[in-house]
Design a protein around this motif. Structure first.
Motif, short mmCIF file in Angstrom:
data_model
loop_
_atom_site.label_atom_id
_atom_site.label_comp_id
_atom_site.label_asym_id
_atom_site.label_seq_id
_atom_site.Cartn_x
_atom_site.Cartn_y
_atom_site.Cartn_z
N LYS A 50 26.59 38.05 34.68
CA LYS A 50 28.12 37.39 34.49
C LYS A 50 28.84 38.46 35.32
N LEU A 51 28.93 39.64 34.59
CA LEU A 51 29.86 40.72 35.12
C LEU A 51 29.63 40.92 36.88
N ALA A 52 28.17 40.73 36.94
CA ALA A 52 27.72 41.12 38.62
C ALA A 52 28.28 40.01 39.39
N ALA A 53 28.16 38.67 38.89
CA ALA A 53 28.61 37.62 39.63
C ALA A 53 30.27 37.89 39.90
N GLU A 54 31.12 38.34 38.80
CA GLU A 54 32.49 38.39 38.93
C GLU A 54 32.76 39.68 39.82
N LEU A 55 31.89 40.65 39.83
CA LEU A 55 32.24 41.59 40.82
C LEU A 55 31.90 41.29 42.23
N GLU A 62 38.58 40.80 47.78
CA GLU A 62 38.97 42.02 48.47
C GLU A 62 38.91 41.71 50.02
N ARG A 63 37.70 41.58 50.48
CA ARG A 63 37.57 41.37 51.87
C ARG A 63 38.71 40.39 52.48
N GLU A 64 38.69 39.42 51.81
CA GLU A 64 39.82 38.36 52.36
C GLU A 64 41.24 38.74 52.34
N ALA A 68 43.38 39.37 55.50
CA ALA A 68 44.97 38.84 55.53
C ALA A 68 45.80 39.86 56.09
N GLY A 69 45.72 41.04 55.26
CA GLY A 69 46.39 42.17 55.35
C GLY A 69 46.49 42.56 56.94
#
Length: 98
Positions: A50-55, A62-64, A68-69
């Motif tokens: 679960k933690l790996a999926a959330e990461l 973060e990439r998105e 956008a930045g």
């Protein structure tokens, strides 16, 4: 002492019964500990997955945000350049009129 047939006293028989009971108890306890450890390991694996999926989701987000930045920064840079160009043209006209 009470001697039993075969030369064992009642105390010796009780001691042997107690030792057998302790051995059975220790075996059952070891089985329960092993089962509990296996169940806890399974829960640990589920939590880790679960933690790996959330990461992975956080990294994708973060990439998105970085993209956008970068797009916002480029748009802001373009707007600044346009404002400077407009101000430069206004300064040039003011100089010409003076």
């Amino acid at each position: 002492m009470n001697a039993q047939p075969g030369g064992d006293s009642a105390l010796d028989l009780a001691i042997r019964r107690l030792e057998r009971a302790l051995a059975v108890l220790e075996q059952r306890l070891a089985d329960r500990v092993a089962r509990a450890g296996a169940e806890a390991g399974g829960l640990f694996d589920q939590d880790r997955a679960k933690l790996a999926a959330e990461l992975d989701q956080a990294r994708a987000r973060e990439r998105e945000l970085e993209e956008a930045g970068a797009a916002a920064s480029a748009a802001l840079g373009k707007a600044i350049a346009e404002i400077k160009a407009t101000l430069g043209q206004a300064d040039a006209r003011a100089s010409e009129e003076a």
